[in-house]
Design an enzyme around this catalytic site. Structure first.
Site, short mmCIF file in Angstrom:
data_model
loop_
_atom_site.label_atom_id
_atom_site.label_comp_id
_atom_site.label_asym_id
_atom_site.label_seq_id
_atom_site.Cartn_x
_atom_site.Cartn_y
_atom_site.Cartn_z
N GLN A 199 6.86 6.95 15.06
CA GLN A 199 5.72 6.33 14.35
C GLN A 199 4.72 5.73 15.33
OE1 GLN A 199 7.55 3.21 12.14
NE2 GLN A 199 6.16 3.42 10.42
N GLU B 166 0.86 -1.20 0.00
CA GLU B 166 0.00 0.00 0.00
C GLU B 166 0.88 1.24 0.00
OE1 GLU B 166 -3.55 0.26 2.55
OE2 GLU B 166 -2.71 2.16 3.27
N TYR C 143 -6.76 7.03 -0.45
CA TYR C 143 -7.60 8.13 -0.90
C TYR C 143 -7.83 9.02 0.30
CZ TYR C 143 -11.71 10.07 -3.42
OH TYR C 143 -12.62 10.86 -4.08
N HIS D 92 -13.45 -2.10 15.11
CA HIS D 92 -13.46 -0.68 14.69
C HIS D 92 -13.86 0.16 15.91
CE1 HIS D 92 -15.05 3.00 12.75
NE2 HIS D 92 -14.02 2.80 11.94
N ARG E 4 -15.71 3.87 4.01
CA ARG E 4 -16.50 5.04 4.41
C ARG E 4 -15.58 6.24 4.65
NH1 ARG E 4 -18.64 5.43 10.23
NH2 ARG E 4 -16.45 6.01 10.37
N GLY E 5 -14.45 6.01 5.32
CA GLY E 5 -13.58 7.12 5.73
C GLY E 5 -13.94 7.54 7.15
N ASP E 6 -13.02 8.25 7.78
CA ASP E 6 -13.27 8.71 9.15
C ASP E 6 -14.17 9.93 9.14
OD1 ASP E 6 -11.89 6.80 10.58
OD2 ASP E 6 -9.97 7.85 10.36
N GLN F 212 -7.15 -4.00 9.02
CA GLN F 212 -6.41 -2.95 9.72
C GLN F 212 -5.10 -3.56 10.21
OE1 GLN F 212 -5.40 -0.11 10.25
NE2 GLN F 212 -7.13 0.90 11.24
N HIS G 17 -8.23 3.02 -3.56
CA HIS G 17 -9.11 3.21 -2.41
C HIS G 17 -10.11 4.29 -2.78
CE1 HIS G 17 -6.01 1.68 0.81
NE2 HIS G 17 -5.80 1.10 -0.37
P1 FAD Z 1 -17.68 1.01 7.69
O1 FAD Z 1 -17.62 -0.35 7.13
O2 FAD Z 1 -18.85 1.85 7.29
O3 FAD Z 1 -17.63 0.85 9.28
C1 FAD Z 1 -17.58 1.97 10.13
C2 FAD Z 1 -18.31 1.65 11.45
O4 FAD Z 1 -19.71 1.49 11.18
C3 FAD Z 1 -17.85 0.34 12.09
O5 FAD Z 1 -17.86 0.50 13.48
C4 FAD Z 1 -18.92 -0.67 11.66
O6 FAD Z 1 -19.09 -1.73 12.59
C5 FAD Z 1 -20.16 0.20 11.57
N1 FAD Z 1 -21.09 -0.27 10.53
C6 FAD Z 1 -20.77 -0.71 9.28
N2 FAD Z 1 -21.89 -1.00 8.60
C7 FAD Z 1 -22.94 -0.75 9.43
C8 FAD Z 1 -24.34 -0.84 9.30
N3 FAD Z 1 -24.91 -1.25 8.15
N4 FAD Z 1 -25.12 -0.49 10.36
C9 FAD Z 1 -24.57 -0.05 11.52
N5 FAD Z 1 -23.23 0.07 11.70
C10 FAD Z 1 -22.43 -0.27 10.66
N6 FAD Z 1 -9.31 5.96 5.22
C11 FAD Z 1 -9.14 6.93 4.29
O7 FAD Z 1 -9.57 8.07 4.48
N7 FAD Z 1 -8.51 6.66 3.10
C12 FAD Z 1 -8.02 5.43 2.80
O8 FAD Z 1 -7.46 5.22 1.72
C13 FAD Z 1 -8.16 4.39 3.78
N8 FAD Z 1 -7.71 3.14 3.53
C14 FAD Z 1 -7.93 2.13 4.45
C15 FAD Z 1 -7.51 0.83 4.14
C16 FAD Z 1 -7.71 -0.20 5.05
C17 FAD Z 1 -7.27 -1.61 4.69
C18 FAD Z 1 -8.33 0.06 6.31
C19 FAD Z 1 -8.52 -1.04 7.31
C20 FAD Z 1 -8.76 1.35 6.61
C21 FAD Z 1 -8.58 2.39 5.69
N9 FAD Z 1 -9.01 3.71 5.95
C22 FAD Z 1 -8.84 4.69 5.00
C23 FAD Z 1 -9.63 4.04 7.24
C24 FAD Z 1 -11.19 3.92 7.22
O9 FAD Z 1 -11.72 4.88 6.35
C25 FAD Z 1 -11.70 4.14 8.65
O10 FAD Z 1 -11.30 3.09 9.48
C26 FAD Z 1 -13.20 4.42 8.80
O11 FAD Z 1 -13.44 4.88 10.13
C27 FAD Z 1 -14.11 3.20 8.60
O12 FAD Z 1 -14.15 2.86 7.28
P2 FAD Z 1 -14.92 1.50 6.84
O13 FAD Z 1 -14.89 1.47 5.38
O14 FAD Z 1 -14.38 0.33 7.56
O15 FAD Z 1 -16.39 1.86 7.38
#
Ligand code: FAD
Length: 298
Positions: A213, A17, A49, A150, A109-111, A177, A79
């Site tokens: 780090q 990555e 992204y 998460h 989804r993103g933070d 993660q 991403h």
């Molecule tokens: P989700 O899958 O939406 O989960 C977020 C929270 O919502 C979790 O607690 C989950 O349990 C809950 N949830 C999910 N679906 C539902 C539902 N249907 N109903 C109720 N609750 C639900 N961030 C960036 O900005 N750019 C990047 O390029 C990036 N790359 C990443 C790559 C990897 C491999 C990982 C592990 C993370 C990356 N992140 C990145 C960070 C990520 O955006 C954050 O961790 C973010 O907070 C959650 O994203 P997610 O896609 O897992 O969200």
């Protein structure tokens, strides 16, 4: 190439990555990084992204992904986050990816920034995954998962329940993660399998190679730090080279143990650090080839 097919052909997938250069850095920085990573045995390279970045910054993701495919002939994964994009912006990005023959998207989804009202019509990554699939553009959709839960979820069981929505909406494989304790990953796999999730899961690993780090990474990822790693960090905290070597050895041992436990893949968060990526790849290259029954080079 749809990388979900790779999991059918190979026992272990190895990927890297990278992230686009920061706003103030020249784009040449990443070209040089990629040039030096050329030849590493990566099945794909993913490009992050910036969820909170500007449009120009986010555009770099597909530009770099496109370069990886056309110049380095490695399969890219772009991403894509949805938290700060409206539907039209997501459609435009998907079209750019398609035009540049990028077939694999890590849907995230993103933070959520509490000070910014999300533009997003999608509440979760699973909604974005469903949307991408509905566009009929033949993307392979990948998702993220969290071996140590998460941070927004009350517990791991709930998080895994939510993870199932991603799979139901067409995600073909998961990238985890980062974590430093393999036992937490094995416990997670047991729970995920018990919940009926059977897609391949790549273990996300990040070697700790400098002492600045660790604090940031632990805060951002929520990863627990086993006593062995914290011992290494304190023993070598005043010797940069020793700390780097120890961090690379620790990550290599983690990978070897994961392979011995039959994981489907390793995803290395390189932080654009060429030396770490090269040294770890060299350490594990022959082992992964042997596991994949590839011919031995003599
Ligand atoms: P989700 O899958 O939406 O989960 C977020 C929270 O919502 C979790 O607690 C989950 O349990 C809950 N949830 C999910 N679906 C539902 C539902 N249907 N109903 C109720 N609750 C639900 N961030 C960036 O900005 N750019 C990047 O390029 C990036 N790359 C990443 C790559 C990897 C491999 C990982 C592990 C993370 C990356 N992140 C990145 C960070 C990520 O955006 C954050 O961790 C973010 O907070 C959650 O994203 P997610 O896609 O897992 O969200």
């Amino acid at each position: 190439m749809n990388i979900s097919n790779l999991f059918k052909a190979k026992k272990i997938i190895f990927s890297l990555e990278i992230f686009p250069p920061k706003k103030e850095s020249s784009v040449n920085v990443i070209y040089n990084t990629l040039l030096k990573m050329r030849g590493l045995p990566a099945d794909f390279i993913s490009v992050t992204y910036g969820a909170g970045g500007s449009e120009a910054q986010r555009q770099k993701t597909w530009e770099i992904a496109s370069l990886i495919r056309s110049t380095y002939h490695v399969e890219p994964v772009a991403h894509l986050t949805c938290v700060n994009s409206d539907e039209q912006e997501i459609i435009e990005t998907l079209q750019k990816l398609k035009e540049n023959q990028i077939q694999n998207v890590l849907a995230l989804r993103g933070d959520i920034n509490p000070d910014v009202t999300p533009k997003c019509i999608f509440r979760h990554a699973s909604d974005l995954a469903a949307f991408i699939r509905s566009q009929d553009l033949s993307f392979n959709v990948i998702g993220a998962c969290y071996p140590e839960c998460h941070f927004e979820s009350d517990n791991l069981d709930k998080d895994i329940e939510n993870l199932k929505f991603k799979i139901d909406n067409g995600v073909t494989h998961l990238i985890s993660q980062l974590f430093f304790d393999n036992n937490s990953f094995y416990r997670f796999l047991d729970k995920v399998h018990a919940a009926g999730i059977s897609v391949p899961i790549q273990a996300g690993l990040m070697p700790i190679v400098n002492k600045n780090q660790i604090e940031k990474i632990v805060t951002l990822s929520g990863a627990s730090v086993p006593a062995k790693l914290s011992g290494i960090l304190s023993r070598y905290s005043n010797n940069r080279n020793a700390l780097k070597d120890a961090g690379i050895l620790y990550a290599t041992e983690q990978i070897f143990d994961l392979i011995s436990h039959g994981v489907h893949g390793i995803h290395l968060y390189t932080m654009n650090n060429v030396e770490t990526a090269v040294r770890i790849s060299e350490n594990i290259q022959n082992i992964i080839s042997a596991e994949n029954n590839e011919p031995e080079y003599v």
